[in-house]
Design an enzyme around this catalytic site. Structure first.
Site, PDB file in Angstrom:
ATOM      1  N   SER A 147       0.847  -1.187   0.000  1.00 44.94           N
ATOM      2  CA  SER A 147       0.000   0.000   0.000  1.00 44.94           C
ATOM      3  C   SER A 147       0.887   1.242   0.000  1.00 44.94           C
ATOM      4  O   SER A 147       1.685   1.416  -0.921  1.00 44.94           O
ATOM      5  CB  SER A 147      -0.961  -0.045   1.186  1.00 44.94           C
ATOM      6  OG  SER A 147      -2.008   0.878   1.027  1.00 44.94           O
ATOM      7  N   ASP A 171      -8.480  -5.090  -6.312  1.00 49.75           N
ATOM      8  CA  ASP A 171      -8.111  -3.975  -5.447  1.00 49.75           C
ATOM      9  C   ASP A 171      -8.580  -2.684  -6.098  1.00 49.75           C
ATOM     10  O   ASP A 171      -7.999  -2.226  -7.084  1.00 49.75           O
ATOM     11  CB  ASP A 171      -6.592  -3.956  -5.252  1.00 49.75           C
ATOM     12  CG  ASP A 171      -6.134  -2.849  -4.318  1.00 49.75           C
ATOM     13  OD1 ASP A 171      -6.986  -2.080  -3.832  1.00 49.75           O
ATOM     14  OD2 ASP A 171      -4.916  -2.753  -4.077  1.00 49.75           O
ATOM     15  N   HIS A 187      -7.140  -5.725  -1.883  1.00 53.31           N
ATOM     16  CA  HIS A 187      -5.949  -5.069  -1.353  1.00 53.31           C
ATOM     17  C   HIS A 187      -5.156  -6.006  -0.451  1.00 53.31           C
ATOM     18  O   HIS A 187      -4.029  -5.710  -0.083  1.00 53.31           O
ATOM     19  CB  HIS A 187      -6.392  -3.820  -0.577  1.00 53.31           C
ATOM     20  CG  HIS A 187      -5.330  -2.773  -0.408  1.00 53.31           C
ATOM     21  ND1 HIS A 187      -4.691  -2.166  -1.477  1.00 53.31           N
ATOM     22  CD2 HIS A 187      -4.787  -2.206   0.703  1.00 53.31           C
ATOM     23  CE1 HIS A 187      -3.819  -1.276  -1.032  1.00 53.31           C
ATOM     24  NE2 HIS A 187      -3.855  -1.287   0.293  1.00 53.31           N
TER      25      HIS A 187
END
Length: 786
Positions: free
Chosen positions: A644, A729, A761
């Site tokens: 991320s 995602d 994600h």
């Protein structure tokens, strides 16, 4: 298959509803999702295959039914070779979830999930236990005693008597002599003494909340918010297109064509006899609290029934809602707490003056007060999370925990005027106590994180974990704590060598779910290290040393870049970014609490916003450079990994590391910030963190952000990089990883691309998780060891 194994498999194959219950952990977040699985054929069983891993052998105790229906997954048998954590061992661990205590009986109900690597699925079980009676844990014959895997979790070794165990999720005590409400496959059930009653009409639900008198119930159902393709074109039933005319058309990992909404029903129950046996249960008349709207309650993507509450008088409901849709919803975090009176049918907003998040209302036991979590600023999802209370008679409102710059993670009422809450401070999550009149004190302190499971009359049940141990259930005796006149508010400090609590509170450990694994492996050592940053401030960095660490040897070392971007590097346990797993390959892990993480004050936390390529990146380089002064660090074998925002960090450092690293791994990272501004679904996040749109040429903050987009520095890339991403995602689209991989290959840089078409994600499926760990380790070994 041996005859004894066949008999065992037959014995374990019994008639139950099976549920796919998926607990996953990304950046320390655990979310519970359930989908519908039907009955299985109980008589059919087949042999389960063993893991192909050379380091561990895993065999599930529960067979697979030889039909379309599946048997529930039970606790696997596991034999680990080599004495180190393996991907198979990690995915074989039982994952303890929610815990609920029954005020009437004192019993506990908690959930634990087991995964089958072979079948690529999981099952959630509910255990009913007596937490005050049970045998002292005993070791299997021939096993040597080993200490608690995390000695910081100081406590008595206790166990519980298991009264019942069955497949299900979302347990809630029904309040009638041991009756429990729970869900299985989207259907609500009641259960006592191994007898089950199906609640008619309560099917296809996503959650529920019983009223105090148990004569009403809130159930969460999804309602359609926009016409589907087949609604518009009935002659095209197989068309797969999604049609949208407004934001947010996608969220997290789904197309937003439905919204969860709360339905309030009468709960009709027929009892029989003195033992209050339930003969039948049915949903009666009901209505939708948000009828005719497209609003969400609970709010996606992670909200649950904690966003609603019943008043103890049974006549009022508090609920959380962001009453916005489309573009307005996409650019705002302004949710509110609403009170709905069931007699007058009137609703009032008690947080209208506040413009940020207001969530998770909870009434005091006497109904005189209501508390909730509150953020001040609209559009800032990582603002200080304050604990707010209101006196419902006078209307007086105050913030009990505010002004620290840190976040209240969760809270619970202990009595009519006392609240317990958790908060991260300097790298660990502790439990605190406060009163509606103010004041407060820390109740726990050690090298671990705690979360509040449930509160009884005199005790609180905690879920405790650390980088060395997955969630286990502990009991904290609040009444004993309050009655001790010698208790003092101890000094803050983390001592990894001497297990302690600042208040010398001994926690009773009630579950030992994964002792079978801990006994077979040597765990890494986790040590806090305070480092000076380039601007002279103190930064806490966790150092994770590999098993059997020898300071006379030279070790390859990995810089871990945290995501979030504003989530702490606390004592979290993750089933993907697992430090015991990483360090088991003879790697030292350096995990800094760089600028932009909570737990170190408001200024430290907020310095990242609008400055992605600034001091936070310098902090990361400071952490690895300072640690490289140790003689046992091989500076020629350094790696860098993250997901991320951590993935952004990896992509950015790939263009700025000046030869420090020999390998990079980026999972779900941002490569091109200009595309990220348009692609991400939560526009409030992009506006706040990036500083605005890239076309705002006069916006100095935004222009600084986009000038630091990793894709602008690809001309400096020269180090092997592994790019990983999930195609579901919608927070950071998979094309970011594809673009980074393409750029690396076109630059002649060694690179690999790992794409998961069915993951979001995070990585949630067992075999994908095993693949992720193997590729992760393989890439590091290839470039740092071979």
């Amino acid at each position: 298959m041996k005859k004894s194994e066949i008999l065992l498999a037959f014995f374990h194959t019994f008639l139950h509803m099976s549920i796919f219950f998926c607990i996953f952990a990304g950046e320390k977040v655990i979310l519970i999702m359930n989908t519908k699985i039907s009955f299985f054929a109980c008589m059919a069983a087949i042999v389960m295959g063993c893991s192909n891993s050379p380091d561990s052998i895993v065999k599930s105790q529960e067979p697979t039914a030889n039909s379309q229906d599946k048997a529930p997954i039970g606790k696997p048998e596991l034999r680990i070779k080599g004495g180190r954590m393996t991907p198979e061992a990690l995915w074989s661990m039982g994952r303890i979830g929610s815990v609920k205590t029954d005020i009437e009986t004192g019993w506990l109900a908690y959930t634990v999930s087991y995964y089958s690597i072979e079948e690529n699925r999981s099952t959630s079980w509910i255990r009913i236990c007596d937490p005050f009676e049970g045998p002292t844990p005993t070791l299997p014959e021939g096993k040597e005693e080993k200490p608690n895997p995390d000695p910081s979790l100081k406590g008595r070794e206790e166990s519980m008597q298991v009264l019942d165990e069955f497949v299900g999720s979302e347990p809630a005590w029904f309040g009638n002599s041991g009756w429990l409400a729970f869900m299985r496959g989207g259907q609500l059930y009641l259960r006592r003494d191994k007898e089950e009653v199906k609640v008619e009409g309560a099917n296809d639900i996503e959650g529920f909340l019983l009223s105090p008198k148990r004569d009403k119930i809130i159930v969460i159902k999804s309602v359609k918010t926009i016409p589907s393709t087949v609604d518009k074109y009935p002659d095209l039933p197989l068309a797969t297109g999604h049609m949208h005319e407004d934001l947010m058309y996608k969220h997290w990992d789904e197309w937003t064509e439905t919204a969860p909404q709360p339905f309030v029903y009468e709960l009709k129950i027929d009892y029989f006899g003195e033992g209050e046996r339930i003969v039948s249960a049915t949903l009666g008349k009901g209505f939708n609290l948000l009828e005719g709207t497209a609003f969400e309650c609970p709010m996606k993507p992670f909200g649950g029934v904690e966003q609603l509450a019943w008043n103890p008088n049974n006549e009022e409901i508090a609920y959380t809602c962001r009453k916005k849709t489309g573009l307005d919803y996409a650019v705002s975090t302004n949710s509110d707490i609403y009170l709905y009176n069931l007699k007058t049918r009137k609703t009032r907003n008690i947080t209208e003056a506040n413009k940020g998040y207001d969530i998770n209302p909870a009434y005091s036991r006497d109904g005189q007060w209501i508390a909730w979590l509150s953020m001040e600023r609209d559009g800032y999802e990582s603002d200080e999370n304050r604990l707010a209370v209101m006196n419902l008679k006078s209307g007086e409102q105050r913030y009990l925990v505010a002004g620290w710059g840190d976040h209240v993670d969760e809270f619970a009422w202990y009595d009519d005027t006392t609240l317990l809450y958790t908060c991260c401070a300097e790298g660990t999550v502790d439990m605190y106590m406060t009163s509606v009149h103010g004041g407060g004190e820390r109740m726990t302190e050690g090298q671990y994180d705690v979360s509040i499971g449930d509160v009884g009359w005199h005790e609180v049940y905690l879920l405790c974990h650390s980088m060395r141990q997955a969630n286990e259930i502990y009991r904290f005796d609040v009444a004993q704590y309050l009655s001790d006149p010698s208790r003092e508010y101890g000094p803050r400090g983390i001592d990894w060598q001497t297990p302690h609590s600042a208040l010398e509170v001994e926690l009773a450990q009630l579950t030992h779910e994964n002792d079978n694994i801990y006994r077979q492996i040597e765990l890494s050592t986790v040590v806090p290290r305070w480092q000076k940053t380039s601007d002279g401030k103190d930064m806490l960095t966790w150092i994770i040393y590999p098993p059997h660490f020898n300071p006379k040897k030279k070790y390859a070392t990995i810089l871990y870049c945290e995501g979030g971007p504003q989530s702490p590097v606390s004592q979290f346990w993750s089933y993907r970014w697992n430090f015991m797993m990483m360090s088991a390959g003879d790697y030292i892990i350096v995990a800094p609490n760089r600028r932009g993480l909570p737990g170190f004050g408001k200024e430290w936390n907020e310095e990242i916003s609008g400055d992605y390529g600034g001091q936070c990146m310098t902090d990361l380089l400071t952490a690895i450079d300072e640690f490289c002064t140790e003689p046992y660090v091989d500076k020629d074998r350094l790696g860098c990994v993250g997901a991320s925002f951590g993935g952004y960090s990896v992509y950015w450092l790939a263009g700025h590391h000046e030869g420090r690293f020999k390998a990079f791994i980026a999972h779900d990272g941002i490569f091109n910030l200009e595309m990220q501004y348009l692609e991400t679904e939560e526009k409030w996040f992009a506006n706040w963190d990036l500083g605005g749109a890239y076309w705002e040429k006069e916006n100095a903050v935004a222009q600084r952000t986009y000038a630091n987009s990793p894709h602008r520095f690809v001309d400096r890339w020269d180090t092997p990089i592994l790019c990983i991403h999930g195609e579901k995602d919608y927070r950071i689209l998979a094309n970011q990883a594809m673009a980074a991989f393409d750029a690396a290959k076109m630059r002649g840089v060694p690179a690999e691309l790992l794409i998961f078409p069915d993951e979001n994600h995070w990585v949630l499926k067992p075999q994908n998780g095993i693949l992720w760990q193997r590729e992760f380790r393989g890439w590091l070994d290839r470039w740092l060891k071979e």
